[in-house]
Scaffold this active site. Sequence first.
Site, PDB file in Angstrom:
ATOM      1  N   LYS A  76      40.840  34.147  23.504  1.00 27.79           N
ATOM      2  CA  LYS A  76      41.810  34.694  24.466  1.00 27.79           C
ATOM      3  C   LYS A  76      42.632  33.616  25.168  1.00 27.79           C
ATOM      4  CE  LYS A  76      39.309  38.962  25.563  1.00 27.79           C
ATOM      5  NZ  LYS A  76      38.734  39.777  26.664  1.00 27.79           N
ATOM      6  N   ASP A 112      43.139  43.886  29.258  1.00 28.29           N
ATOM      7  CA  ASP A 112      41.869  43.930  29.985  1.00 28.29           C
ATOM      8  C   ASP A 112      42.123  44.398  31.418  1.00 28.29           C
ATOM      9  OD1 ASP A 112      40.229  43.043  27.906  1.00 28.29           O
ATOM     10  OD2 ASP A 112      40.529  40.937  28.401  1.00 28.29           O
ATOM     11  N   GLY A 136      30.334  39.036  38.987  1.00 25.44           N
ATOM     12  CA  GLY A 136      30.821  38.378  37.781  1.00 25.44           C
ATOM     13  C   GLY A 136      32.269  37.962  37.904  1.00 25.44           C
ATOM     14  N   ALA A 137      32.517  36.655  37.717  1.00 30.22           N
ATOM     15  CA  ALA A 137      33.875  36.124  37.838  1.00 30.22           C
ATOM     16  C   ALA A 137      34.289  35.369  36.582  1.00 30.22           C
ATOM     17  CB  ALA A 137      33.970  35.212  39.057  1.00 30.22           C
ATOM     18  N   TYR A 232      29.542  48.935  28.157  1.00 30.38           N
ATOM     19  CA  TYR A 232      29.588  50.274  27.556  1.00 30.38           C
ATOM     20  C   TYR A 232      28.657  50.448  26.357  1.00 30.38           C
ATOM     21  CZ  TYR A 232      32.828  48.207  24.113  1.00 30.38           C
ATOM     22  OH  TYR A 232      33.404  47.425  23.148  1.00 30.38           O
TER      23      TYR A 232
END
Length: 293
Positions: A76, A112, A136-137, A232
């Site tokens: 990414k 995203d 979460g970062a 998920y």
Amino acid sequence: MSQRTESYLVGLVGDGVTPSLTPPMHEREGDVQGLRYLYRPIDLLELGLAGDSVGEVLRSARTLGFNGLNITHPCKQLVLQHLDEVSPDARRLGAVNTVVIRDGRFIGHNTDFSGFAAALASGLPGARLDRVVQLGAGGAGSAVAYALLSAGAKTLDLVDMDAERAAARAEELSGFFPDSTVTARTTADLPQLMPLADGLVHCTPVGMAAHPGVPLDLELLESRHWVADIVYRPIDTELVQGARAKGCDVLDGGRMAVGQAADAFRIFTGLDADPERMRSHFLELVAAEEVAA
């Protein structure tokens, strides 16, 4: 006289993407809309390619007539240097997960953040955003935090095991959203933070099949909280189940996955996908996986 059916060839580039549910989601939506839509995983691990080969993959896709590619770990950030144009939001995030190939040019987007924004709007309409705690970062967490602040979050507490990463992310986001307060926190702060929060967003691997468990003490949740998870697989994580049992409004990770897919479908085709139809198919795919397992 016969009419030519519009056709699309797209792919998913990254490590270990062969089992991804994204290709069948896209293909089913294409079928329903009367398109010839072929979506292929391009698994770098199976091909023996490193993440920095993404530029070569892009150029090969262009030569072969692909309309676009979804990009995932570990590419990414690596893909950015190979693009001709990048959307403003993707540029700010420093990450691209969707590349459309148009007139020989590579144009990057980030679904995203937009996928989570759509999930929040559809799955938790009217959710209070005065103060949100995010666990979460990392890469996905950055996009989710950006979406929350774009949606109007006034105070965002970023909780991460890596204090330096959380601090850097908080500083960066504060620059983008000067009217909001973004703070870096640790898990030790959660007992003080949760009584002040409207909602909780979870963006770590905890809860995945390979990382079972919950990311915080469920006793910190109150029925007035809303809780969103981006994991998920499984769709009903232990956090989702625990929050639901507490009476919280809950957003499962499937909503973001569908939001990402619907946005990418629109970018590739110029046509709006039906998010609820895609979610229905997504849940069918997840259920089939669970039965097979």
